[in-house]
Write a protein that holds these residues in place. Structure first.
Motif, PDB file in Angstrom:
ATOM      1  N   ILE A  21       0.848  -1.185   0.000  1.00 15.02           N
ATOM      2  CA  ILE A  21       0.000   0.000   0.000  1.00 15.02           C
ATOM      3  C   ILE A  21       0.886   1.237   0.000  1.00 15.02           C
ATOM      4  O   ILE A  21       1.952   1.241   0.619  1.00 15.02           O
ATOM      5  N   ARG A  22       0.462   2.262  -0.733  1.00 12.32           N
ATOM      6  CA  ARG A  22       1.189   3.531  -0.722  1.00 12.32           C
ATOM      7  C   ARG A  22       0.867   4.260   0.581  1.00 12.32           C
ATOM      8  O   ARG A  22      -0.213   4.098   1.154  1.00 12.32           O
ATOM      9  N   VAL A  23       1.806   5.086   1.023  1.00 11.61           N
ATOM     10  CA  VAL A  23       1.658   5.804   2.288  1.00 11.61           C
ATOM     11  C   VAL A  23       0.382   6.641   2.286  1.00 11.61           C
ATOM     12  O   VAL A  23      -0.377   6.624   3.254  1.00 11.61           O
ATOM     13  N   LYS A  24       0.116   7.362   1.202  1.00 13.54           N
ATOM     14  CA  LYS A  24      -1.086   8.208   1.168  1.00 13.54           C
ATOM     15  C   LYS A  24      -2.353   7.368   1.272  1.00 13.54           C
ATOM     16  O   LYS A  24      -3.327   7.779   1.902  1.00 13.54           O
ATOM     17  N   VAL A  39       4.902   9.493   8.375  1.00 16.06           N
ATOM     18  CA  VAL A  39       5.072   8.049   8.520  1.00 16.06           C
ATOM     19  C   VAL A  39       6.556   7.713   8.437  1.00 16.06           C
ATOM     20  O   VAL A  39       7.255   8.167   7.524  1.00 16.06           O
ATOM     21  N   LEU A  40       7.023   6.910   9.396  1.00 14.44           N
ATOM     22  CA  LEU A  40       8.417   6.476   9.422  1.00 14.44           C
ATOM     23  C   LEU A  40       8.510   4.963   9.337  1.00 14.44           C
ATOM     24  O   LEU A  40       7.672   4.252   9.898  1.00 14.44           O
ATOM     25  N   ASP A  50       5.654   6.483  -1.458  1.00  9.75           N
ATOM     26  CA  ASP A  50       6.428   5.324  -1.008  1.00  9.75           C
ATOM     27  C   ASP A  50       5.466   4.190  -0.679  1.00  9.75           C
ATOM     28  O   ASP A  50       4.321   4.423  -0.278  1.00  9.75           O
ATOM     29  N   GLU A  51       5.928   2.965  -0.857  1.00  9.29           N
ATOM     30  CA  GLU A  51       5.091   1.804  -0.560  1.00  9.29           C
ATOM     31  C   GLU A  51       5.538   1.108   0.717  1.00  9.29           C
ATOM     32  O   GLU A  51       6.726   1.052   1.030  1.00  9.29           O
ATOM     33  N   VAL A  52       4.548   0.586   1.408  1.00 13.02           N
ATOM     34  CA  VAL A  52       4.770  -0.269   2.571  1.00 13.02           C
ATOM     35  C   VAL A  52       4.258  -1.638   2.158  1.00 13.02           C
ATOM     36  O   VAL A  52       3.177  -1.748   1.568  1.00 13.02           O
ATOM     37  N   VAL A  53       5.032  -2.686   2.431  1.00 10.70           N
ATOM     38  CA  VAL A  53       4.634  -4.028   2.016  1.00 10.70           C
ATOM     39  C   VAL A  53       4.392  -4.917   3.224  1.00 10.70           C
ATOM     40  O   VAL A  53       4.802  -4.601   4.344  1.00 10.70           O
ATOM     41  N   ASP A  54       3.715  -6.029   2.977  1.00  8.69           N
ATOM     42  CA  ASP A  54       3.349  -6.926   4.066  1.00  8.69           C
ATOM     43  C   ASP A  54       4.566  -7.349   4.878  1.00  8.69           C
ATOM     44  O   ASP A  54       5.648  -7.525   4.354  1.00  8.69           O
ATOM     45  N   VAL A  60       3.411   6.085  12.825  1.00 10.52           N
ATOM     46  CA  VAL A  60       2.753   7.313  12.385  1.00 10.52           C
ATOM     47  C   VAL A  60       2.821   8.320  13.529  1.00 10.52           C
ATOM     48  O   VAL A  60       2.382   8.037  14.642  1.00 10.52           O
ATOM     49  N   PHE A  61       3.395   9.490  13.228  1.00 11.50           N
ATOM     50  CA  PHE A  61       3.517  10.565  14.209  1.00 11.50           C
ATOM     51  C   PHE A  61       2.629  11.732  13.806  1.00 11.50           C
ATOM     52  O   PHE A  61       2.525  12.058  12.629  1.00 11.50           O
ATOM     53  N   THR A  62       2.059  12.385  14.806  1.00  5.90           N
ATOM     54  CA  THR A  62       1.303  13.607  14.567  1.00  5.90           C
ATOM     55  C   THR A  62       2.298  14.744  14.349  1.00  5.90           C
ATOM     56  O   THR A  62       3.274  14.874  15.086  1.00  5.90           O
ATOM     57  N   VAL A  63       2.053  15.563  13.321  1.00  2.00           N
ATOM     58  CA  VAL A  63       2.869  16.729  13.062  1.00  2.00           C
ATOM     59  C   VAL A  63       2.210  17.897  13.767  1.00  2.00           C
ATOM     60  O   VAL A  63       1.046  18.198  13.533  1.00  2.00           O
ATOM     61  N   LYS A  64       2.959  18.519  14.666  1.00  2.26           N
ATOM     62  CA  LYS A  64       2.420  19.659  15.418  1.00  2.26           C
ATOM     63  C   LYS A  64       3.304  20.866  15.188  1.00  2.26           C
ATOM     64  O   LYS A  64       4.511  20.752  15.125  1.00  2.26           O
ATOM     65  N   SER A  65       2.629  21.985  15.063  1.00  2.00           N
ATOM     66  CA  SER A  65       3.382  23.235  14.973  1.00  2.00           C
ATOM     67  C   SER A  65       2.669  24.274  15.795  1.00  2.00           C
ATOM     68  O   SER A  65       1.477  24.155  16.080  1.00  2.00           O
TER      69      SER A  65
END
Length: 67
Positions: A21-24, A39-40, A50-54, A60-65
């Motif tokens: 699956i793609r990150v988006k 996503v890291l 980028d793809e993530v595979v089985d 997944v981190f929240t981006v805060k500003s």
């Protein structure tokens, strides 16, 4: 094998049953806005296409500003 997703601030990891699956698409499947999360994998930041595979584990981190 599924993809394991650790979301910071949440308890148990999410298990996503996909072979790849793609990150988006992963963020969309989780109901997360891609402008609010990063996503890291193995300490490296992944971009939308980028793809993530089985069998892989991502965090997944929240981006805060603030100002």
């Amino acid at each position: 094998m599924p993809v394991k997703v650790n979301i910071t601030g949440e308890g148990e990891p999410k298990i996503i049953e996909v072979s790849r699956i793609r990150v988006k698409d992963l963020l969309a499947k989780l109901g997360l806005n891609p402008t609010e999360y990063v996503v890291l994998k193995d300490g490296e930041i992944l971009v939308d296409d980028d793809e993530v595979v089985d069998g892989e584990v991502v965090t997944v981190f929240t981006v805060k500003s603030g100002g």
